[in-house]
Enzyme design. Structure first.
Site, PDB file in Angstrom:
ATOM      1  N   SER A  47     -30.428  25.942  -3.001  1.00 53.17           N
ATOM      2  CA  SER A  47     -29.196  25.219  -2.677  1.00 53.17           C
ATOM      3  C   SER A  47     -28.574  25.720  -1.382  1.00 53.17           C
ATOM      4  O   SER A  47     -27.506  25.277  -0.974  1.00 53.17           O
ATOM      5  CB  SER A  47     -28.189  25.368  -3.825  1.00 53.17           C
ATOM      6  OG  SER A  47     -27.974  26.736  -4.123  1.00 53.17           O
ATOM      7  N   ASN A 134     -23.548  32.634 -12.252  1.00 50.69           N
ATOM      8  CA  ASN A 134     -22.862  31.514 -12.911  1.00 50.69           C
ATOM      9  C   ASN A 134     -21.350  31.584 -12.747  1.00 50.69           C
ATOM     10  O   ASN A 134     -20.701  30.583 -12.473  1.00 50.69           O
ATOM     11  CB  ASN A 134     -23.217  31.480 -14.397  1.00 50.69           C
ATOM     12  CG  ASN A 134     -24.704  31.284 -14.625  1.00 50.69           C
ATOM     13  OD1 ASN A 134     -25.438  31.001 -13.668  1.00 50.69           O
ATOM     14  ND2 ASN A 134     -25.155  31.433 -15.853  1.00 50.69           N
ATOM     15  N   THR A 179       0.374 -13.834  -2.046  1.00 49.40           N
ATOM     16  CA  THR A 179      -0.240 -13.638  -3.369  1.00 49.40           C
ATOM     17  C   THR A 179      -1.399 -14.623  -3.403  1.00 49.40           C
ATOM     18  O   THR A 179      -1.314 -15.698  -2.801  1.00 49.40           O
ATOM     19  CB  THR A 179       0.737 -13.934  -4.528  1.00 49.40           C
ATOM     20  OG1 THR A 179       1.105 -15.301  -4.477  1.00 49.40           O
ATOM     21  CG2 THR A 179       1.987 -13.071  -4.459  1.00 49.40           C
ATOM     22  N   HIS A 180      -2.486 -14.231  -4.027  1.00 45.66           N
ATOM     23  CA  HIS A 180      -3.719 -15.049  -4.029  1.00 45.66           C
ATOM     24  C   HIS A 180      -4.193 -15.323  -2.603  1.00 45.66           C
ATOM     25  O   HIS A 180      -4.849 -16.323  -2.357  1.00 45.66           O
ATOM     26  CB  HIS A 180      -3.508 -16.381  -4.752  1.00 45.66           C
ATOM     27  CG  HIS A 180      -2.848 -16.253  -6.086  1.00 45.66           C
ATOM     28  ND1 HIS A 180      -3.560 -16.114  -7.257  1.00 45.66           N
ATOM     29  CD2 HIS A 180      -1.533 -16.199  -6.425  1.00 45.66           C
ATOM     30  CE1 HIS A 180      -2.706 -16.003  -8.271  1.00 45.66           C
ATOM     31  NE2 HIS A 180      -1.467 -16.040  -7.795  1.00 45.66           N
ATOM     32  N   SER A 301     -20.202  -6.084  20.839  1.00 46.60           N
ATOM     33  CA  SER A 301     -21.487  -6.565  20.321  1.00 46.60           C
ATOM     34  C   SER A 301     -22.513  -6.499  21.442  1.00 46.60           C
ATOM     35  O   SER A 301     -22.188  -6.737  22.600  1.00 46.60           O
ATOM     36  CB  SER A 301     -21.331  -8.004  19.842  1.00 46.60           C
ATOM     37  OG  SER A 301     -22.572  -8.666  19.891  1.00 46.60           O
ATOM     38  N   LYS A 307     -16.990 -10.164  21.688  1.00 49.14           N
ATOM     39  CA  LYS A 307     -16.631  -9.493  20.438  1.00 49.14           C
ATOM     40  C   LYS A 307     -15.876  -8.181  20.635  1.00 49.14           C
ATOM     41  O   LYS A 307     -16.159  -7.397  21.524  1.00 49.14           O
ATOM     42  CB  LYS A 307     -17.889  -9.190  19.604  1.00 49.14           C
ATOM     43  CG  LYS A 307     -18.574 -10.401  19.038  1.00 49.14           C
ATOM     44  CD  LYS A 307     -17.712 -11.186  18.054  1.00 49.14           C
ATOM     45  CE  LYS A 307     -17.572 -10.495  16.729  1.00 49.14           C
ATOM     46  NZ  LYS A 307     -18.816 -10.526  15.959  1.00 49.14           N
ATOM     47  N   ASN A 309     -14.946  -5.582  17.632  1.00 48.56           N
ATOM     48  CA  ASN A 309     -15.080  -5.469  16.175  1.00 48.56           C
ATOM     49  C   ASN A 309     -14.289  -4.300  15.591  1.00 48.56           C
ATOM     50  O   ASN A 309     -14.284  -3.208  16.160  1.00 48.56           O
ATOM     51  CB  ASN A 309     -16.559  -5.304  15.801  1.00 48.56           C
ATOM     52  CG  ASN A 309     -17.368  -6.521  16.188  1.00 48.56           C
ATOM     53  OD1 ASN A 309     -16.873  -7.649  16.148  1.00 48.56           O
ATOM     54  ND2 ASN A 309     -18.610  -6.293  16.583  1.00 48.56           N
ATOM     55  N   GLU A 314     -13.815  -1.182   8.810  1.00 51.06           N
ATOM     56  CA  GLU A 314     -14.982  -1.653   8.057  1.00 51.06           C
ATOM     57  C   GLU A 314     -15.743  -0.468   7.454  1.00 51.06           C
ATOM     58  O   GLU A 314     -16.167  -0.497   6.302  1.00 51.06           O
ATOM     59  CB  GLU A 314     -15.936  -2.436   8.969  1.00 51.06           C
ATOM     60  CG  GLU A 314     -15.414  -3.789   9.394  1.00 51.06           C
ATOM     61  CD  GLU A 314     -16.338  -4.425  10.426  1.00 51.06           C
ATOM     62  OE1 GLU A 314     -17.417  -4.884  10.043  1.00 51.06           O
ATOM     63  OE2 GLU A 314     -15.988  -4.436  11.623  1.00 51.06           O
ATOM     64  N   TYR A 341     -23.968  27.412 -18.660  1.00 48.01           N
ATOM     65  CA  TYR A 341     -24.523  26.992 -17.375  1.00 48.01           C
ATOM     66  C   TYR A 341     -25.887  26.355 -17.547  1.00 48.01           C
ATOM     67  O   TYR A 341     -26.719  26.809 -18.330  1.00 48.01           O
ATOM     68  CB  TYR A 341     -24.641  28.188 -16.418  1.00 48.01           C
ATOM     69  CG  TYR A 341     -25.200  27.784 -15.066  1.00 48.01           C
ATOM     70  CD1 TYR A 341     -24.363  27.278 -14.071  1.00 48.01           C
ATOM     71  CD2 TYR A 341     -26.564  27.854 -14.798  1.00 48.01           C
ATOM     72  CE1 TYR A 341     -24.874  26.875 -12.849  1.00 48.01           C
ATOM     73  CE2 TYR A 341     -27.078  27.445 -13.566  1.00 48.01           C
ATOM     74  CZ  TYR A 341     -26.220  26.954 -12.595  1.00 48.01           C
ATOM     75  OH  TYR A 341     -26.729  26.547 -11.389  1.00 48.01           O
ATOM     76  N   GLN A 346     -25.821  22.620 -10.431  1.00 46.95           N
ATOM     77  CA  GLN A 346     -25.955  22.802  -8.986  1.00 46.95           C
ATOM     78  C   GLN A 346     -25.824  21.461  -8.257  1.00 46.95           C
ATOM     79  O   GLN A 346     -25.520  21.425  -7.066  1.00 46.95           O
ATOM     80  CB  GLN A 346     -27.309  23.456  -8.683  1.00 46.95           C
ATOM     81  CG  GLN A 346     -27.596  23.677  -7.210  1.00 46.95           C
ATOM     82  CD  GLN A 346     -28.804  24.558  -6.994  1.00 46.95           C
ATOM     83  OE1 GLN A 346     -28.771  25.736  -7.286  1.00 46.95           O
ATOM     84  NE2 GLN A 346     -29.893  23.977  -6.513  1.00 46.95           N
ATOM     85  N   LYS A 349     -22.491  20.015  -6.045  1.00 44.96           N
ATOM     86  CA  LYS A 349     -21.949  20.332  -4.721  1.00 44.96           C
ATOM     87  C   LYS A 349     -22.151  19.283  -3.645  1.00 44.96           C
ATOM     88  O   LYS A 349     -21.220  18.951  -2.915  1.00 44.96           O
ATOM     89  CB  LYS A 349     -22.516  21.672  -4.259  1.00 44.96           C
ATOM     90  CG  LYS A 349     -21.778  22.839  -4.889  1.00 44.96           C
ATOM     91  CD  LYS A 349     -22.452  24.132  -4.556  1.00 44.96           C
ATOM     92  CE  LYS A 349     -22.687  25.016  -5.743  1.00 44.96           C
ATOM     93  NZ  LYS A 349     -23.220  24.404  -6.950  1.00 44.96           N
TER      94      LYS A 349
HETATM   95  N1  ARG Z   1     -26.984  27.840  -6.834  1.00 50.30           N
HETATM   96  C1  ARG Z   1     -26.495  27.853  -8.158  1.00 50.30           C
HETATM   97  C2  ARG Z   1     -25.530  26.699  -8.369  1.00 50.30           C
HETATM   98  O1  ARG Z   1     -25.064  26.188  -7.426  1.00 50.30           O
HETATM   99  C3  ARG Z   1     -25.813  29.140  -8.454  1.00 50.30           C
HETATM  100  C4  ARG Z   1     -25.845  29.543  -9.863  1.00 50.30           C
HETATM  101  C5  ARG Z   1     -27.232  29.795 -10.291  1.00 50.30           C
HETATM  102  N2  ARG Z   1     -27.320  30.442 -11.529  1.00 50.30           N
HETATM  103  C6  ARG Z   1     -28.487  30.588 -12.140  1.00 50.30           C
HETATM  104  N3  ARG Z   1     -28.502  31.251 -13.220  1.00 50.30           N
HETATM  105  N4  ARG Z   1     -29.579  30.085 -11.649  1.00 50.30           N
HETATM  106  O2  ARG Z   1     -25.254  26.310  -9.467  1.00 50.30           O
END
Ligand code: ARG
Length: 484
Positions: A47, A134, A179-180, A301, A307, A309, A314, A341, A346, A349
């Site tokens: 990650s 965790n 309205t509408h 454009s 144009k 835009n 948008e 956990y 993960q 994020k």
């Molecule tokens: N990269 C992990 C996450 O974002 C961190 C926690 C990982 N914990 C584990 N026991 N593998 O959730």
């Protein structure tokens, strides 16, 4: 047998340390492994590419943890000092863009810890005492969200300020309320803008709630059940300025409610921005011609030379969809997860980070759009003159001469119908012509159906009258002053 698992699997082998006959796994958790991690699996589960943006929070959290470990005599003061100094150096290195993140080290937590041990030696290995990734990742994310939410709130206030400024600058501009998507009644353009101010006020409050839920300290939950060490969670909470600590360790490492709340608040905010976007897009069209965006905020454009835009509104309208998507994705990720956990978590994020970026960027460009938007007063004015948006006022006029509203509505409807047949508007009728529909009409009828009169008369609390809009602007300033 001391280690049942190893014993079972290696039935025919002597029970010897694996390093004597196998390639060791270099991971921080490599002890019980016989092989190193497959390259593709490394890439799949790492990650670091996205959680590295929490490096500051990770390091702040670790410093607080190390200080607490020393205060509780779990590690020595000397080790804690080495750890803290080492972490500060790593922070400076990352800040300067001189730190090399490694995918093999999976995430920000292990990247930092490995760099620490490399630089200060054995003391670095004591940092993770009484802690799991965790609760560590939960801490980092809480710290990160707490900070980000404040930035979003600041951007909301900036956009609100732009709306108030535009409302004040155009405080006498009348245009049709719909309205509408049919012209309904004349209103002040400022009243319309301030409706969005109110929505953003609720958004701000919702983010206040997100902040409150992010402001709870999870560290000390360990992997799931707490720890055997005599830690002091309140110490860490004080160090990091948390208002509360999680009271259940399982909940502390499994909770993603605050992220769901963030994504909900972000989605609702994007709904508001998207609705205003839609209106601005309509207003820019030749059909409405109510506003013109700054050249610096539009694109042309490649084919059609004429144009201009409204790409920004948008795009904001378009980006709302992806924020809703992140909310749905996280709800789905969490919905059937057993405690505590699971690696699925993960997945929280990337969506949250993308939603953060999207919301912040959208708010910032939107304030610019509003600040640069030219109001085409005359076209707005024409739109309320060349229509029947004063028909309610015609009926109200008769009611004030004591005709029951239902009858007045009928009379006014007949007059509108007659005008449409003749291709004229209410203001074009003479008093005699009005009188043919009702003897109650008098000299003052023409004044009563002027757009200015219609607007001024809607003076009920929260209405569109000049006075009520003034009050709204006043309250808006007070709100901004209180929160800025
Ligand atoms: N990269 C992990 C996450 O974002 C961190 C926690 C990982 N914990 C584990 N026991 N593998 O959730």
């Amino acid at each position: 047998m001391r280690n049942e698992e190893v014993g079972t699997r290696n039935e025919r082998k002597e029970l010897v340390p694996s390093s004597q006959f196998l390639v060791p796994n270099k991971k921080l958790w490599g002890g019980r492994f016989e092989k190193s991690t497959d390259e593709m699996i490394n890439a799949f589960q790492a990650s670091i590419d996205f959680d590295k943006r929490m490096y500051r929070e990770d390091i702040e959290g670790s410093i607080a943890h190390a200080k607490m470990l020393a205060a509780q005599k779990i590690i020595s003061d000397d080790d804690a000092q080495k750890i803290c100094a080492g972490l500060e150096k790593i922070l400076a290195k990352i800040d300067a863009g001189e730190f090399e993140f490694s995918v093999a080290l999976e995430d920000i937590h292990m990247n930092v810890e490995k760099a620490l041990t490399d630089s200060i030696g054995a003391a670095g290995g004591r940092l993770h005492t009484a802690r799991s990734r965790n609760d560590q990742v939960a801490l980092d994310t809480h710290l990160y969200m707490r900070r980000q939410v404040r930035e979003i709130q600041k951007l909301i206030l900036d956009l609100q300020a732009a709306l108030v400024k535009a409302a004040e600058k155009n405080s006498d501009v009348i245009f049709p309320g719909y309205t509408h998507l049919q012209r309904a009644q004349p209103i002040l353009f400022a009243h319309h803008l301030l409706a969005y101010f109110s929505m953003l006020q609720r958004d701000f409050d919702r983010f206040e709630g997100v902040h409150a839920r992010a402001d709870i300290m999870p560290l000390g939950a360990g992997a799931l059940a707490g720890t055997t060490f005599p830690i002091d969670r309140n110490f860490v909470a004080r160090e990091l300025n948390f208002s509360a600590i999680y009271s259940n360790s399982l909940d502390a490492v499994s909770d993603r409610d605050y992220l769901l709340e963030f994504l909900s608040a972000a989605s609702i905010l994007m709904v508001h921005l998207s609705r205003l976007s839609e209106e601005i897009i309509l207003w820019c069209s030749r059909e409405f011609s109510f506003v013109e965006l700054d050249d610096a905020h539009c694109t042309g454009s490649s084919m059609m030379p004429q144009k201009k835009n409204p790409d920004v509104p948008e795009l904001v309208r378009g980006k709302a969809g992806r924020v809703f998507g992140h909310l749905m994705a996280l709800l789905t990720t969490v919905k059937a997860l057993p405690l505590a956990y699971n690696k699925d978590l993960q997945e929280d994020k990337e969506g949250v980070f993308d939603a953060l970026d999207t919301v912040k960027f959208s708010l910032a460009v939107f304030a610019q759009i509003i600040n640069g938007m030219k109001i085409r007063k005359d076209n707005m004015r024409r739109a309320v003159e060349e229509d029947f948006s004063n028909a309610t006022d015609l009926a109200d006029y008769l009611v004030k001469k004591n005709l029951p509203f239902r009858q007045a509505h009928e009379v006014a409807g007949k007059i509108v119908h007659a005008c449409i047949e003749r291709g004229v508007y209410l203001k074009d009728l003479t008093l005699d012509e009005f009188k043919k529909f009702s003897p109650l009409f008098e000299e003052d009828i023409h004044e009563a159906i002027k757009p200015e009169t219609c607007v001024a008369a809607r003076n009920s609390q929260g209405g569109t009258s000049y006075r009520q809009v003034e009050i709204q602007i006043d309250l808006a300033h007070k709100w901004l002053e209180k929160n800025l």
